[in-house]
Design an enzyme around this catalytic site. Structure first.
Site, PDB file in Angstrom:
ATOM      1  N   GLN A  96     -15.609   2.702  -5.700  1.00 22.06           N
ATOM      2  CA  GLN A  96     -14.944   1.507  -5.182  1.00 22.06           C
ATOM      3  C   GLN A  96     -13.425   1.710  -5.217  1.00 22.06           C
ATOM      4  OE1 GLN A  96     -17.283  -0.807  -8.260  1.00 22.06           O
ATOM      5  NE2 GLN A  96     -17.248  -2.317  -6.637  1.00 22.06           N
ATOM      6  N   ARG A 107       1.391   1.793  -3.633  1.00 21.05           N
ATOM      7  CA  ARG A 107       0.190   2.317  -4.282  1.00 21.05           C
ATOM      8  C   ARG A 107      -0.007   3.797  -3.925  1.00 21.05           C
ATOM      9  NH1 ARG A 107       1.097  -2.033  -5.304  1.00 21.05           N
ATOM     10  NH2 ARG A 107       2.041  -0.813  -6.961  1.00 21.05           N
ATOM     11  N   TYR A 155       0.822  -1.216   0.000  1.00 26.53           N
ATOM     12  CA  TYR A 155       0.000   0.000   0.000  1.00 26.53           C
ATOM     13  C   TYR A 155       0.858   1.269   0.000  1.00 26.53           C
ATOM     14  CZ  TYR A 155      -3.945  -3.057   0.303  1.00 26.53           C
ATOM     15  OH  TYR A 155      -4.853  -4.031  -0.004  1.00 26.53           O
ATOM     16  N   THR A 209     -17.342  -0.489 -13.710  1.00 20.17           N
ATOM     17  CA  THR A 209     -17.326  -1.534 -12.676  1.00 20.17           C
ATOM     18  C   THR A 209     -17.549  -2.892 -13.331  1.00 20.17           C
ATOM     19  OG1 THR A 209     -19.685  -1.549 -12.193  1.00 20.17           O
ATOM     20  CG2 THR A 209     -18.374   0.110 -11.069  1.00 20.17           C
ATOM     21  N   ASN A 229     -19.486   1.547 -19.570  1.00 17.25           N
ATOM     22  CA  ASN A 229     -18.383   0.622 -19.316  1.00 17.25           C
ATOM     23  C   ASN A 229     -17.609   0.347 -20.598  1.00 17.25           C
ATOM     24  OD1 ASN A 229     -16.916  -0.900 -17.518  1.00 17.25           O
ATOM     25  ND2 ASN A 229     -18.498  -2.440 -17.175  1.00 17.25           N
ATOM     26  N   HIS A 233     -14.695   1.472  -0.363  1.00 17.85           N
ATOM     27  CA  HIS A 233     -13.637   0.490  -0.111  1.00 17.85           C
ATOM     28  C   HIS A 233     -12.398   1.110   0.531  1.00 17.85           C
ATOM     29  CE1 HIS A 233     -15.477  -2.422  -3.321  1.00 17.85           C
ATOM     30  NE2 HIS A 233     -16.077  -2.499  -2.150  1.00 17.85           N
TER      31      HIS A 233
END
Ligand SMILES: [Zn+2]
Length: 232
Positions: free
Chosen positions: A92, A58, A55, A178, A203, A110
């Site tokens: 998300q 990221r 992380y 998504t 999408n 999230h």
């Protein structure tokens, strides 16, 4: 004419064109790491250093000069200028590209890379640097370790009550980028539909819950998202 109430759900597809890679269900990998190792509570218990490093990487990436909000993020921020609180963006994604584009009425279901939380009390701290094994909270005696403020597989997503309230009241539910693989987000379309909202999928390609939508447009998010929202 009254302004429509719109709930937008965004996923990995909206940030992909900004150069952010996320978890892919197709091979179960996230930046070459197995999801069990870096995105589950068990993985964190087994190897907290590896998970923090993952992380940290990221998080660092968000400060990379090549990463910035794209036309799809900007279109949503522009729409909020017109609709105000009538637009809620539920993402998300754990990056900060919606904020950087200017979105304010925003829920990170999230979690967020730019926050950590106390492992013991759950208190959340803004965080823009690496987490080291020596970092501790300021809420407990003795101070406790900090974990990424990320919802891992097997954990409850955040702000669900607020999200379901908004889904019950919206005129439009629009899902952008998504996969339709990850619940509970994949079930939002049925929920909004049940309360009479018009449902739209934007999408790259049809998602797993494609048939649940009233309308669908396929293509790059940076093209179809500004185009779709130009009607308001
Ligand atoms: Zn604490």
């Amino acid at each position: 004419m009254s302004l429509p109430k719109i709930v937008v759900l965004t996923g990995a597809g909206i940030s992909a064109e900004s150069g952010i890679r996320t978890f892919r269900a197709s091979d179960g990998l996230w930046e070459d790491h197995a999801i069990e190792d870096v995105a589950t509570p068990e993985g964190y218990q087994r190897n907290p250093r590896l998970v923090q490093q993952f992380y940290n990487d990221r998080r660092r990436k968000l400060f990379d000069k090549t990463i910035y909000p794209n036309a799809a993020h900007l279109a949503l921020a522009k729409l909020e200028e017109k609709l105000g609180k009538n637009l809620l963006v539920v993402t998300q994604n754990v990056d900060n590209l919606h904020e950087r584009a200017g979105s304010k009425n925003l829920i990170h279901m999230h979690g967020e890379l730019l926050k950590v939380r106390c492992e013991f009390s759950g208190k959340i701290y803004p965080w823009d640097k690496d987490v080291t094994p020596y970092d501790r909270c300021h809420c407990c005696t003795p101070p406790r370790p900090l974990r990424p403020h990320i919802v891992w597989f097997g954990e409850m997503p955040l702000h669900m009550e607020e999200i379901y309230d908004a889904l019950a009241q919206c005129d439009y539910f629009v899902a952008i980028g998504t996969s339709g693989n990850v619940y509970p987000a994949a079930g939002f379309v049925q929920e909004a539909h049940r309360y009479g909202a018009k449902t739209v999928e934007l999408n790259l390609e049809p998602s797993n819950v494609q048939s649940a939508f009233d309308e669908a447009y396929y293509g790059n998010a940076t093209e179809i998202v500004p185009q779709f929202f130009s009607q308001w």
